[in-house]
Design an enzyme around this catalytic site. Structure first.
Site, mmCIF file in Angstrom:
data_model
loop_
_atom_site.group_PDB
_atom_site.id
_atom_site.type_symbol
_atom_site.label_atom_id
_atom_site.label_comp_id
_atom_site.label_asym_id
_atom_site.label_seq_id
_atom_site.Cartn_x
_atom_site.Cartn_y
_atom_site.Cartn_z
ATOM 1 N N ASP A 146 -5.796 1.298 7.779
ATOM 2 C CA ASP A 146 -4.435 1.379 6.994
ATOM 3 C C ASP A 146 -3.460 2.017 7.962
ATOM 4 O O ASP A 146 -3.892 3.266 8.255
ATOM 5 C CB ASP A 146 -4.373 1.785 5.719
ATOM 6 N N GLU A 230 -4.586 -4.250 9.781
ATOM 7 C CA GLU A 230 -3.377 -5.254 9.378
ATOM 8 C C GLU A 230 -2.694 -5.907 10.520
ATOM 9 O O GLU A 230 -2.623 -5.206 11.630
ATOM 10 C CB GLU A 230 -2.317 -4.651 8.556
ATOM 11 N N CYS A 316 -4.854 2.172 -10.936
ATOM 12 C CA CYS A 316 -4.874 0.764 -11.434
ATOM 13 C C CYS A 316 -4.462 0.757 -13.101
ATOM 14 O O CYS A 316 -5.177 1.371 -13.843
ATOM 15 C CB CYS A 316 -6.293 0.234 -11.467
ATOM 16 N N CYS A 319 -7.973 -1.243 -14.695
ATOM 17 C CA CYS A 319 -9.155 -0.635 -15.089
ATOM 18 C C CYS A 319 -9.013 0.810 -15.083
ATOM 19 O O CYS A 319 -10.165 1.665 -15.240
ATOM 20 C CB CYS A 319 -10.180 -1.116 -13.912
ATOM 21 N N ASP A 326 -4.010 5.183 0.495
ATOM 22 C CA ASP A 326 -4.164 4.752 1.509
ATOM 23 C C ASP A 326 -5.369 4.271 1.917
ATOM 24 O O ASP A 326 -6.057 3.539 2.512
ATOM 25 C CB ASP A 326 -3.933 5.610 3.105
#
Length: 347
Positions: A146, A230, A316, A319, A326
């Site tokens: 990343d 990416e 999250c 969850c 990152d």
């Protein structure tokens, strides 16, 4: 006027000026005309597509810094004095033999030769055919990468590579040099010296960025067999947000600062060098769509903007999975890349 017409005129110009233009390599002059034709072809393509045209800029002797010889032996000759085993020489038509300080051994067959000027320094760039590859032993490791600004690189196994921010570190000296340049009279000797000082500072930043990118890319290809990153469009990401008079942009200053940080990080430079080293080392490089990689939970797959609590924190909302933002994004990138590879192998 296209390249064919200008090349025909060049032939007559050389015939009329045997002691001037005819001294230099015809092939090198043709290569310059091809670059000019390519610039105008790109300009007309942008006009047809309705994009910002960007008319080609005239390059005088102060702006034109690179000369290309398309073929070794045609107006130039690499290693022109083989009787000197400890030194390398290149022979350039109209100039003669020039000694070259090699920073590494030249592999393969020399195809094209370029001479580039950076400030007061001169560099020679060789393009070679049949360069032998240097495959590295397999490690069995895979990684997702990343790209960022806070950390230049973060891998899926939690490795962070710091962003050195070379341009920001030299910002004060560059600002002082530019102020000094602004006070100088155009055409004066002092202005030329001030221009050289600004160019030297920018060249140092460029060399620092290249050095860091080479070292980081080499460490990656030595450590991992498969590297997934990416598919970034840096030019689009760093486009100005100023807008137009009719439709002015928003948060222009913030976007300009972000653009400066992205360009200072040198994402494009690193990815280009990484692709070259990966090909030479026999490593597999996979690119994936970057959309939503930083918003998706690596554990349950829930995608929401609220998952990204801050620049560094990911939690999250579905969850409760918490991780470095990152590292979470790099894990998603790795998973997407492996899925693409499995799909390609199945097909």
């Amino acid at each position: 006027m296209r390249y064919g017409e200008q090349s025909g005129e060049l032939k007559h110009i050389r015939a009329d000026d045997p002691d001037g233009q005819a001294r230099w390599s015809f092939s090198s002059q043709q290569a310059t005309l091809r670059r000019l034709d390519k610039a105008y072809a790109a300009f007309f393509t942008r006009v047809r597509q309705g994009r910002t045209p960007g008319f080609p800029r005239f390059k005088g002797k102060g702006w034109f810094d690179t000369v290309i010889w398309p073929k070794d032996g045609d107006g130039c000759r690499w290693n022109s004095q083989p009787e000197h085993p400890t030194a390398a020489y290149v022979r350039l038509q109209g100039i003669g033999h020039v000694r070259v300080h090699r920073h590494r051994r030249v592999l393969g067959t020399v195809k094209t030769i370029s001479v580039k000027r950076e400030g007061s320094r001169w560099f020679m760039v060789l393009s070679c055919d049949d360069v032998p590859a240097g495959p590295l032993p397999a490690t069995g490791a895979v990684a997702g990468v990343d790209m960022g600004v806070a950390s230049l690189l973060t891998t899926s196994d939690g490795v962070h590579v710091d962003n050195p921010r070379h341009l920001a570190a030299s910002a004060d000296r560059l600002a002082a040099a530019r102020r000094d340049l602004a006070r100088k009279k155009r055409g004066s000797k002092r202005r030329r010296k001030a221009v050289a000082r600004v160019a030297a500072l920018h060249a140092k930043v460029c060399r620092q960025r290249l050095d860091g990118a080479h070292k980081a890319a080499l460490a990656f290809v030595r450590a991992y067999d498969v590297i997934v990153h990416e598919d970034l469009r840096v030019a689009s990401m760093t486009r100005s947000a100023s807008g137009t008079i009719e439709a002015p942009g928003r948060n222009v200053a913030q976007k300009a600062g972000l653009n400066r940080s992205i360009l200072d990080a040198g994402w494009g430079v690193f990815l280009t060098i990484l692709s070259h080293k990966a090909e030479s080392a026999g490593r597999e490089l996979i690119t994936v769509d970057p959309r939503n990689t930083s918003r998706t939970c690596a554990r349950c797959g829930h995608c929401a903007a609220e998952n990204r609590v801050s620049q560094a924190d990911f939690r999250c909302t579905a969850c409760g999975h918490a991780a470095h933002a990152d590292v979470n994004a790099a894990t998603n990138i790795l998973r997407a890349g492996l899925a693409l590879r499995d799909a390609a192998q199945a097909a």
